[in-house]
Design a protein around this motif. Structure first.
Motif, PDB file in Angstrom:
ATOM      1  N   LEU A  92       0.831  -1.195   0.000  1.00  0.00           N
ATOM      2  CA  LEU A  92       0.000   0.000   0.000  1.00  0.00           C
ATOM      3  C   LEU A  92       0.872   1.254   0.000  1.00  0.00           C
ATOM      4  O   LEU A  92       1.903   1.297   0.659  1.00  0.00           O
ATOM      5  CB  LEU A  92      -0.909   0.018   1.231  1.00  0.00           C
ATOM      6  N   LEU A 151      -6.793   3.649   4.112  1.00  0.00           N
ATOM      7  CA  LEU A 151      -5.584   2.915   3.709  1.00  0.00           C
ATOM      8  C   LEU A 151      -4.386   3.303   4.568  1.00  0.00           C
ATOM      9  O   LEU A 151      -3.518   2.458   4.843  1.00  0.00           O
ATOM     10  CB  LEU A 151      -5.283   3.176   2.241  1.00  0.00           C
ATOM     11  N   SER A 173      -8.224  -4.194   2.903  1.00  0.00           N
ATOM     12  CA  SER A 173      -8.288  -2.917   2.187  1.00  0.00           C
ATOM     13  C   SER A 173      -9.487  -2.873   1.246  1.00  0.00           C
ATOM     14  O   SER A 173     -10.190  -1.856   1.174  1.00  0.00           O
ATOM     15  CB  SER A 173      -6.996  -2.698   1.394  1.00  0.00           C
TER      16      SER A 173
END
Length: 348
Positions: free
Chosen positions: A9, A65, A84
């Motif tokens: 991420l 996130l 997520s």
């Protein structure tokens, strides 16, 4: 809290990580506005309203996130992706519900004017599911590319560093060989010094940085060996700023410069000469400078270029354009300087 260094991420808590999400959100807004197939006036109105709505979704998604990255950064990739994806769909659903409930009484009423509650939620959830899947896939692919590039750079850096170590070893051994026949006891002491020197030089084979003080210790050990061979012909002047000792530098960056100064300068002069070594800190950078005398007819330039080119390539891999290596030659004098920025904590 776990480390977030290994997750695919982006760091959405920073502007660098937030920007891709906002760009994706705006592209979705443009596509949806074009899909409306209205006239020019309708398109610009729809684009404006959709941009406000979807950018708000993007900002909220970035916050989610960011939290996932911080708390699940060390978890398995599939788990991070699943959490997520579910979290992004929840964000889309929640904001769609709020927008539909309050939209009729605000300036974004045209977004919900011609659709019922269930249809509006289903449309938003469908688009959100597709965009979230594509976005997470993009972030994963980008992370894999970065890891592969980092691994290739690390392998190349280590190969360059390994290449210069035999050069350093052969030069030291050649100096000791000259002592064996004439001064065997001195040669024996030099071999012991070389043994300790090699342990320090080969202690770590990775691309980590070391304090300049360690590099200076290695360089001084090498000059001690050369001093046994050259005697009074070799004089070293050290000009090291106190604050420079803790500065992180690549291993074997200064020692080859001093080695060149002795081998291609002092050792080729019957009267010898002085090697000047300076380390100074200014403007947030460390500058290392080595100056040595030169004979009137230089030779063996291939060996000098090998070391300088090697160091220059390692600096480029480590620092990019932020570091510099330059040389200046004048009659009877050669100078080489290296400018190094202070690396961030994560790049040491």
């Amino acid at each position: 809290m776990t480390s977030d260094r290994d997750t695919f991420l982006p760091d959405c808590c920073s502007a660098e990580g937030l920007l891709p999400l906002l760009v994706i959100a705006e592209l979705v807004a443009v596509i949806l506005a074009l899909a409306g197939l209205g006239g020019a006036e309708s398109f610009w109105r729809d684009l404006f309203l959709l941009s406000i709505y979807i950018q708000w979704v993007g900002i909220c998604s970035a916050g989610v996130l960011c939290a996932i990255r911080r708390h699940l950064g060390a978890a398995a990739t599939w788990r991070i992706a699943a959490v997520s994806y579910a979290a992004l769909l929840l964000v889309v659903t929640a904001l769609a519900e709020v927008t539909y409930s309050a939209g009729r009484y605000t300036g974004i009423a045209p977004l919900v004017a011609d659709v019922d509650h269930a249809g509006f939620l289903a449309r938003n959830l469908g688009v959100g599911a597709i965009v979230a899947a594509l976005g997470l896939r993009y972030f994963w692919l980008r992370d894999q590319w970065r890891r592969q590039a980092a691994a290739e750079l690390s392998a190349r850096y280590q190969a360059l560093q390994a290449r210069i170590r035999p050069h350093f070893l052969f030069n030291a051994l050649n100096g000791i060989v000259e002592l064996v026949a004439t001064r065997p006891q001195v040669a024996e002491q030099a071999l012991e010094d070389l043994s300790a020197l090699l342990r320090a030089a080969l202690a770590d084979g990775d691309a980590r940085l070391v304090p300049l003080s360690e590099e200076l210790e290695l360089t001084r050990a090498y000059t001690d060996i050369e001093a046994l061979r050259l005697g009074d012909r070799l004089r070293i002047e050290w000009d090291i700023a106190p604050e420079a000792g803790s500065w992180p530098v690549p291993p074997l960056c200064l020692q080859p410069l001093v080695e060149n100064a002795i081998a291609h300068g002092v050792a080729r002069l019957p009267e010898g000469g002085r090697v000047y070594v300076q380390a100074a800190v200014a403007d947030g950078c460390l500058t290392l400078t080595v100056v040595n005398p030169m004979p009137a007819e230089p030779s063996g330039e291939s060996g000098r270029r090998l070391a300088l080119d090697n160091i220059q390539q390692r600096l480029a891999l480590r620092y990019g354009a932020a570091a510099r290596l330059w040389r200046q030659a004048a009659p009877g004098r050669f100078e080489v300087s290296m400018r190094l920025p202070r690396p961030s904590e994560g790049n040491r």
